[in-house]
Design a protein around this motif. Structure first.
Motif: not given
Length: 231
Positions: A189-190, A203-208, A217-218
Motif C-alpha cells: 500500500r506504500s 519471503g515477503r520482502k524484495i531487495i533492490l 504485502s499479501e
C-alpha cells in the motif's frame, strides 16, 4: 484550445464570482454552473468537463462525496470557506483549494496549475518520462531513472537512481495511472517499484539493486511471484 469547466456551489453569489472570473480567462470556458450538487453530478456524468470548480459544504450533497461519485474525473479545484476540508480535498487529488473569499489573482493561479496539469498529464501518455509538480515547478523525470515510489501521507517520494528523491503532492493510485504497468509494480500500500531494479525476493520482502529492502504485502505477493516466474 480552451479547457471546458463546470462550477457547482449552492451559493448564488459564489457562482457569480466564478462566472465573472472565468470570463476574464483565455484558457478555460465555463460550460455550466449549478447551485444543486445532485443536478450538477448528473450533468457531469453525461458531459465530462476538463475542470470542475466545486464547493465542499453543500446541503444536498457534500462536495467530497460528489467528486467520489464522478465516473470520469476531471481536474478538481475545491472552493470553500472551511480550511479544515483542505486535507480531505487533497486526498481526492484536487489540483488546488480556493479558500473563500478568493481574489481573481488567486483564482488565476489555480487555473494555471490546472491547465499545466492537464497538459503534462496528456504529454505523459505513452512517453518515456513523466512530469510532476514539485517545489513550485514542473519536474521532468525519466521513467528509467525511477527505482521506487514511496507513499508518505498526502505526498509521494520518488526515489531515483541518479539525483535526489522528488517529493510531490499525489497518491500512488494517481501516479500508477501515469506510468507503464509492465515497467512498474505495486508491492505494498506504500510502495511501487521499478521491475528493472529488483535484485532478489526473500519471503515477503524484495531487495533492490541499490540495497534497499521493501516489504511485500499479501495482497500483491501472488502478482510479484508470477512476474518473477516469467522473468
Amino acid at each position: 484550445m480552451k479547457l471546458q469547466a463546470i462550477a457547482i456551489d449552492d451559493e448564488p453569489l459564489a457562482l457569480e464570482v466564478i462566472k465573472q472570473y472565468c470570463r476574464r480567462q483565455n484558457d478555460i470556458r465555463l460550460l455550466q454552473a449549478f447551485d444543486n450538487a445532485i443536478v450538477g453530478l448528473e450533468y457531469i456524468n453525461l458531459h465530462p468537463p476538463d475542470i470542475l470548480f466545486v464547493d465542499i459544504d453543500m446541503p444536498d450533497m457534500n462536495g467530497l462525496d460528489l467528486v467520489s461519485r464522478i465516473q470520469s474525473k476531471p481536474i478538481i479545484i475545491f472552493t470553500t470557506a472551511y480550511k479544515e476540508f483542505a486535507v480531505k480535498g487533497f486526498d481526492l487529488e484536487a489540483v488546488d483549494y480556493l479558500l473563500k473569499p478568493f481574489s481573481y489573482e488567486r483564482f488565476e493561479k489555480a487555473v494555471r496549475k490546472a491547465t499545466l496539469y492537464y497538459k503534462t498529464r496528456h504529454d505523459n501518455a505513452g512517453s518515456d518520462h513523466i512530469f510532476v509538480y514539485s517545489e513550485y515547478r514542473m519536474v521532468k523525470i525519466d521513467l528509467d531513472n525511477i527505482i521506487y515510489i514511496e507513499s508518505l501521507d498526502d505526498y509521494i517520494k520518488i526515489h531515483l537512481s541518479t539525483g535526489k528523491p522528488v517529493m510531490t503532492l499525489m497518491s500512488l493510485k494517481k501516479i500508477s495511472a501515469d506510468i507503464p504497468a509492465g515497467q512498474f509494480m505495486r508491492i505494498h500500500r506504500s510502495y511501487i517499484v521499478s521491475t528493472s531494479f529488483i535484485s532478489s525476493l526473500s519471503g515477503r520482502k524484495i531487495i533492490l539493486t541499490n540495497g534497499t529492502t521493501l516489504p511485500v504485502s499479501e495482497r500483491y505477493s501472488a502478482q510479484l511471484l508470477q512476474w518473477a516466474k516469467r522473468s
